[in-house]
Write a protein that holds these residues in place. Structure first.
Motif, mmCIF file in Angstrom:
data_model
loop_
_atom_site.group_PDB
_atom_site.id
_atom_site.type_symbol
_atom_site.label_atom_id
_atom_site.label_comp_id
_atom_site.label_asym_id
_atom_site.label_seq_id
_atom_site.Cartn_x
_atom_site.Cartn_y
_atom_site.Cartn_z
ATOM 1 N N GLY A 276 4.621 -25.099 8.791
ATOM 2 C CA GLY A 276 3.601 -25.590 9.703
ATOM 3 C C GLY A 276 2.415 -24.680 9.923
ATOM 4 O O GLY A 276 1.508 -25.020 10.683
ATOM 5 N N LYS A 277 2.381 -23.518 9.293
ATOM 6 C CA LYS A 277 1.242 -22.599 9.481
ATOM 7 C C LYS A 277 -0.014 -23.256 8.898
ATOM 8 O O LYS A 277 -0.051 -23.622 7.729
ATOM 9 C CB LYS A 277 1.517 -21.278 8.761
ATOM 10 C CG LYS A 277 0.465 -20.205 8.995
ATOM 11 C CD LYS A 277 0.513 -19.686 10.430
ATOM 12 C CE LYS A 277 -0.541 -18.616 10.689
ATOM 13 N NZ LYS A 277 -0.238 -17.363 9.986
ATOM 14 N N PRO A 278 -1.073 -23.425 9.700
ATOM 15 C CA PRO A 278 -2.261 -24.152 9.232
ATOM 16 C C PRO A 278 -3.056 -23.390 8.181
ATOM 17 O O PRO A 278 -2.913 -22.182 8.022
ATOM 18 C CB PRO A 278 -3.083 -24.338 10.512
ATOM 19 C CG PRO A 278 -2.661 -23.200 11.393
ATOM 20 C CD PRO A 278 -1.204 -22.977 11.091
ATOM 21 N N MET A 279 -3.884 -24.135 7.466
ATOM 22 C CA MET A 279 -4.766 -23.564 6.445
ATOM 23 C C MET A 279 -6.219 -23.851 6.847
ATOM 24 O O MET A 279 -6.519 -24.926 7.351
ATOM 25 C CB MET A 279 -4.486 -24.196 5.083
ATOM 26 C CG MET A 279 -3.090 -23.980 4.565
ATOM 27 S SD MET A 279 -2.687 -25.099 3.184
ATOM 28 C CE MET A 279 -1.525 -26.216 3.966
ATOM 29 N N HIS A 280 -7.101 -22.887 6.580
ATOM 30 C CA HIS A 280 -8.509 -23.046 6.950
ATOM 31 C C HIS A 280 -9.394 -22.849 5.721
ATOM 32 O O HIS A 280 -9.171 -21.940 4.923
ATOM 33 C CB HIS A 280 -8.897 -22.035 8.033
ATOM 34 C CG HIS A 280 -8.058 -22.141 9.264
ATOM 35 N ND1 HIS A 280 -6.955 -21.331 9.491
ATOM 36 C CD2 HIS A 280 -8.131 -22.976 10.336
ATOM 37 C CE1 HIS A 280 -6.406 -21.661 10.646
ATOM 38 N NE2 HIS A 280 -7.100 -22.651 11.178
ATOM 39 N N PHE A 281 -10.407 -23.689 5.609
ATOM 40 C CA PHE A 281 -11.365 -23.605 4.507
ATOM 41 C C PHE A 281 -12.522 -22.677 4.873
ATOM 42 O O PHE A 281 -13.032 -22.743 5.999
ATOM 43 C CB PHE A 281 -11.982 -24.978 4.223
ATOM 44 C CG PHE A 281 -11.128 -25.916 3.425
ATOM 45 C CD1 PHE A 281 -11.295 -26.032 2.052
ATOM 46 C CD2 PHE A 281 -10.170 -26.693 4.043
ATOM 47 C CE1 PHE A 281 -10.538 -26.913 1.324
ATOM 48 C CE2 PHE A 281 -9.391 -27.580 3.320
ATOM 49 C CZ PHE A 281 -9.576 -27.696 1.948
ATOM 50 N N PRO A 282 -12.987 -21.861 3.935
ATOM 51 C CA PRO A 282 -14.302 -21.237 4.130
ATOM 52 C C PRO A 282 -15.373 -22.237 3.719
ATOM 53 O O PRO A 282 -15.097 -23.201 2.989
ATOM 54 C CB PRO A 282 -14.259 -20.051 3.165
ATOM 55 C CG PRO A 282 -13.393 -20.531 2.035
ATOM 56 C CD PRO A 282 -12.347 -21.442 2.681
ATOM 57 N N GLU A 283 -16.585 -22.016 4.181
ATOM 58 C CA GLU A 283 -17.694 -22.844 3.704
ATOM 59 C C GLU A 283 -17.921 -22.578 2.220
ATOM 60 O O GLU A 283 -17.610 -21.502 1.702
ATOM 61 C CB GLU A 283 -18.972 -22.500 4.478
ATOM 62 C CG GLU A 283 -18.916 -22.826 5.961
ATOM 63 C CD GLU A 283 -19.175 -24.288 6.256
ATOM 64 O OE1 GLU A 283 -19.344 -25.072 5.297
ATOM 65 O OE2 GLU A 283 -19.197 -24.653 7.448
ATOM 66 N N ALA A 284 -18.459 -23.562 1.519
ATOM 67 C CA ALA A 284 -18.811 -23.374 0.112
ATOM 68 C C ALA A 284 -19.812 -22.231 -0.007
ATOM 69 O O ALA A 284 -20.564 -21.941 0.932
ATOM 70 C CB ALA A 284 -19.408 -24.667 -0.443
ATOM 71 N N GLY A 285 -19.830 -21.566 -1.167
ATOM 72 C CA GLY A 285 -20.735 -20.433 -1.262
ATOM 73 C C GLY A 285 -20.846 -19.800 -2.628
ATOM 74 O O GLY A 285 -20.624 -20.459 -3.653
ATOM 75 N N TRP A 286 -21.167 -18.504 -2.620
ATOM 76 C CA TRP A 286 -21.511 -17.742 -3.824
ATOM 77 C C TRP A 286 -20.739 -16.438 -3.828
ATOM 78 O O TRP A 286 -20.532 -15.809 -2.781
ATOM 79 C CB TRP A 286 -23.007 -17.461 -3.837
ATOM 80 C CG TRP A 286 -23.483 -16.537 -4.925
ATOM 81 C CD1 TRP A 286 -23.772 -16.863 -6.214
ATOM 82 C CD2 TRP A 286 -23.761 -15.133 -4.802
ATOM 83 N NE1 TRP A 286 -24.202 -15.754 -6.903
ATOM 84 C CE2 TRP A 286 -24.203 -14.671 -6.059
ATOM 85 C CE3 TRP A 286 -23.673 -14.223 -3.742
ATOM 86 C CZ2 TRP A 286 -24.559 -13.351 -6.285
ATOM 87 C CZ3 TRP A 286 -24.022 -12.904 -3.975
ATOM 88 C CH2 TRP A 286 -24.464 -12.474 -5.238
ATOM 89 N N SER A 287 -20.294 -16.017 -5.025
ATOM 90 C CA SER A 287 -19.590 -14.748 -5.187
ATOM 91 C C SER A 287 -20.359 -13.861 -6.148
ATOM 92 O O SER A 287 -20.886 -14.320 -7.169
ATOM 93 C CB SER A 287 -18.176 -14.996 -5.741
ATOM 94 O OG SER A 287 -17.535 -13.778 -6.044
ATOM 95 N N SER A 288 -20.398 -12.562 -5.845
ATOM 96 C CA SER A 288 -21.227 -11.626 -6.621
ATOM 97 C C SER A 288 -20.607 -11.197 -7.944
ATOM 98 O O SER A 288 -21.310 -10.747 -8.846
ATOM 99 C CB SER A 288 -21.491 -10.369 -5.776
ATOM 100 O OG SER A 288 -20.292 -9.620 -5.584
ATOM 101 N N TRP A 289 -19.276 -11.304 -8.085
ATOM 102 C CA TRP A 289 -18.588 -10.681 -9.211
ATOM 103 C C TRP A 289 -19.092 -11.158 -10.565
ATOM 104 O O TRP A 289 -19.287 -10.386 -11.500
ATOM 105 C CB TRP A 289 -17.078 -10.938 -9.102
ATOM 106 C CG TRP A 289 -16.310 -10.427 -10.285
ATOM 107 C CD1 TRP A 289 -15.771 -11.152 -11.301
ATOM 108 C CD2 TRP A 289 -16.021 -9.054 -10.585
ATOM 109 N NE1 TRP A 289 -15.149 -10.343 -12.210
ATOM 110 C CE2 TRP A 289 -15.292 -9.034 -11.788
ATOM 111 C CE3 TRP A 289 -16.307 -7.842 -9.945
ATOM 112 C CZ2 TRP A 289 -14.834 -7.859 -12.370
ATOM 113 C CZ3 TRP A 289 -15.848 -6.672 -10.519
ATOM 114 C CH2 TRP A 289 -15.130 -6.674 -11.715
ATOM 115 N N HIS A 290 -19.297 -12.444 -10.697
ATOM 116 C CA HIS A 290 -19.472 -13.043 -12.012
ATOM 117 C C HIS A 290 -20.801 -12.679 -12.655
ATOM 118 O O HIS A 290 -20.904 -12.594 -13.883
ATOM 119 C CB HIS A 290 -19.316 -14.553 -11.893
ATOM 120 C CG HIS A 290 -18.061 -14.910 -11.159
ATOM 121 N ND1 HIS A 290 -18.012 -14.977 -9.774
ATOM 122 C CD2 HIS A 290 -16.816 -15.145 -11.592
ATOM 123 C CE1 HIS A 290 -16.779 -15.271 -9.414
ATOM 124 N NE2 HIS A 290 -16.033 -15.374 -10.482
#
Length: 711
Positions: free
Chosen positions: A287-301
């Protein structure tokens, strides 16, 4: 004189409306051998014998002097779910061994439920070295398949991460790659494995529903050379490579993690896999809930470790001005902000104002700040851990990193903390609490957790790698804010799962970085496929990624939110290839990040990131089901996404040639109705259904994402 053996069986009446066979245990008194049967001639697993590795030797439980079977009351091994029949418990009790006073296997059976749940426990009489427990093994084939063996397929989930599991025909178990035990196409499934027949709509499923001691391993073998209809499956609780052993002091009890063994009939195997994922999640997350981050951009690639304050803020400003209104709101800095991997002192040359400055800057733009860390990784130069050599894990062997292996090269020069040391969990929790309070991210990517799970010599020789890992990860997570969104990248599926909102289900997709300012595009390729799972191509690019993530839809919002690697709309793709990549991740309904050097994108590529119809598909949060996953194609081509209000069918042509194909709505799309209006979401083109069929002409490397609206 031969003694009369009385054979008992546990028979349960089927009560569910679904015509699902339920398991029964076949056994005889005084004998630990048993079989699992589902009232079908072939749906059975026979000649099963438990074994325990004691002081480096596998010992059959037949060596216990007292062996009996009992039916009595028990404690639930599994969480309640949609199956709610009467529960019965059967015990195999083995007593009186020189090292072990009692070894017990518990079988939990429920009327109307197509699977049983089982685990084991033992109590030590004398101190001994435990290498693992096989809840069942066999010295011969124990599953005999009817019909053509190539109608059957083995699905194995991997230890290191879901994306390196494999799909194979039974004969492929005899290939060199399988015999070597490599992760892709390996003969051993960890956490989850299935044997499916897509033509007959049936499947065996084996799946862990806990992860506190050692992983459950389900190993497939071909005991009879060139007879691919006779398979052997065994279930073992133990270290992946069987190098790790633990000491069990006299008087201590060891309990293995429960797993399910099931057989489903009259259901598509894709639905069985989805149901298995739901059962796993019910038990592991509790039952532990899950939360979404907002869509976005990652620097690694685009920047890998060469990221700088200037480049990071340039991307943030560009996204704020051009893309925020379309929903792109998280700016995540990946590896390279520190001085060296495993050291979290900020590189003040490339980040002169520090990381809190970046966080405040991004937040002041109305965006969310994301931070990459590796919570189990440290560095020989770390001034704290270097003073405590007993805090450092000592792996059983040193891995050699192949040249050009971008996924592993990020581990060069690092070491990992040993969570079995009593001081490590508290130290780690304090370190990351201080970091989060100082930098204030709203989203974190936790990487390289597999390093702390290596089989090796630990400070506490009575703890397994999973126990040590879970203790440390839970200590860290409990010290951080509840609303911090955490995704786990590159680590085992089940360990301390409730600490994460999302888990990575895709491989590192590109060679990180861009070539030059003259060609500042993310270094990505499309790849190549010949269209069958019998091919062994694993070249980097979209093809390998698509093949890997297709089998992990069952994870999404059951076990965790799925987190694929970032997608790209780079000019190194054709426009159609870029649409393929963005569409694939949109229909997964999970984390939605891109990795291009965004300010350098040509206008027509930037427009792809502004397509509100495709972004809205991702926002549905529902993972499309790859309908032809178990049909033998290398990469599924038909994906069905259905909510209460929307029906979307996505069709990919991954091949290097144009394809013209007619699809039957019922058999290919699993649709009973044929009265729909069809609209392709990238182009707004309309298509017509004729005689309950849809004909499409698709260029090579292209996608059609089609909304079906009932007339």
């Amino acid at each position: 004189m031969n003694r009369l053996k009385i054979v008992f069986s546990l028979v349960i009446v089927l009560v569910l409306p679904k015509l699902l066979a339920q398991p029964a245990i076949k056994y005889s008194n005084g004998n630990p051998e048993y079989s699992i049967q589902w009232n079908k001639q072939f749906a059975q697993i026979n000649a099963l014998i438990p074994e325990i590795e004691i002081n480096d030797k596998w010992v059959s439980v037949k060596e216990f002097k007292n062996i009996r079977w009992e039916k009595k009351e028990g404690t639930r091994l599994s969480e309640d779910n949609n199956y709610n029949g009467k529960v019965d418990y059967l015990y195999l009790i083995c007593e009186n061994h020189p090292m072990i006073s009692n070894f017990t296997i518990v079988f939990e059976l429920m009327e109307g439920r197509p699977y049983l749940v089982m685990n084991s426990s033992l109590m030590a009489t004398e101190k001994f070295k435990l290498g693992g427990i096989k809840l069942f093994n066999s010295f011969q084939e124990n599953i005999v398949l009817p019909g053509n063996s190539k109608d059957w397929m083995v699905f194995t989930e991997s230890a290191s991460a879901p994306h390196t599991g494999g799909l194979m025909y039974p004969y492929q178990l005899n290939t060199k790659k399988a015999k070597e035990g490599t992760y892709s196409k390996a003969h051993t499934g960890v956490w989850l494995s299935m044997l499916v027949n897509d033509k007959k709509n049936c499947a065996f499923s084996f799946a862990s529903i806990a992860s506190e001691l050692w992983p459950n391993n389900f190993k497939w073998e071909l005991p009879v050379k060139d007879d691919f209809n006779k398979l052997k499956v065994s279930a073992r609780s133990g270290a992946i490579f069987e190098r790790e052993k633990i000491w069990v002091p006299a008087g201590n009890t060891i309990t293995t993690d429960a797993f399910l063994v099931g057989y489903w009939e009259n259901q598509r195997p894709t639905n069985v896999l989805l149901e298995t994922g739901k059962i796993m999640g019910e038990n592991v997350r509790k039952g532990k809930p899950m939360h979404f981050p907002e869509a976005g951009w990652s620097s690694w690639h685009s920047y890998d470790r060469k990221i700088t304050e200037k480049s990071f803020l340039t991307s943030a400003d560009f996204i704020n001005t051009n893309l925020k209104e379309y929903g792109w709101k998280t700016i995540q800095i990946d590896g390279g902000w520190w001085t060296e991997p495993g050291l979290y002192s900020v590189n003040d040359v490339t980040f002169p104002n520090g990381i809190r400055y970046l966080s405040d800057y991004v937040n002041n733009l109305g965006l969310d700040f994301g931070l990459h860390v590796s919570p189990l990784r440290t560095n020989p130069k770390d001034p704290i851990t270097s003073k405590h050599p007993d805090w450092i894990l000592k792996p059983s062997y040193n891995k050699k990193i192949a040249k050009g292996d971008d996924e592993m090269v990020t581990t060069v020069g690092t070491v990992y903390v040993d969570g079995s040391h009593p001081e490590v969990p508290a130290f780690s929790a304090a370190r990351y609490q201080q970091m989060v309070e100082g930098y204030r991210p709203s989203f974190m990517k936790w990487d390289h957790t597999y390093g702390g799970l290596e089989e090796g010599v630990r400070f506490d020789s009575t703890m397994t790698f999973m126990q040590a890992h879970n203790k440390t990860i839970r200590a860290i997570r409990s010290a951080l804010p509840d609303d911090l969104v955490v995704t786990r990248s590159m680590g085992y599926v089940f360990g301390a799962l409730e600490c994460y909102d999302a888990i990575r289900i895709g491989n590192d997709i590109n060679h990180p970085g861009y070539k030059s300012e003259a060609e500042p595009y993310t270094n990505i390729t499309y790849g190549k496929t010949l269209g069958t799972i019998e091919e062994e191509r694993v070249e980097k690019g979209l093809i390998r990624f698509a093949r890997a993530v297709s089998q992990n839809y069952y994870i999404h919002k059951n076990i965790a939110i799925v987190d694929p690697d970032a997608f790209f709309v780079s000019p190194q793709y054709t426009i159609e290839e870029a649409k393929c990549h963005m569409t694939l991740e949109a229909i997964m309904g999970g984390l939605f990040f891109f990795g291009d050097k965004v300010e350098s994108l040509p206008a027509e590529r930037l427009e792809l990131l502004k397509n509100s119809d495709i972004i809205a598909v991702n926002k549905l949060g529902v993972h499309a089901v790859p309908l032809d996953l178990f049909s033998g194609v290398d990469i599924p081509t038909i994906w069905k996404l259905e909510t209460k209000d929307r029906l979307i069918i996505t069709i990919f042509n991954w091949l290097d040639k144009d394809v013209s194909k007619t699809y039957n709505l019922k058999t290919d799309f699993e649709l009973n109705n044929s009265q729909y209006k069809l609209t392709e979401l990238w182009t707004n083109e309309n298509f017509k259904i004729e005689s309950k069929k849809l004909t499409l002409d698709q260029p090579a490397h292209s996608v059609k994402i089609i909304e079906f609206v009932k007339n």
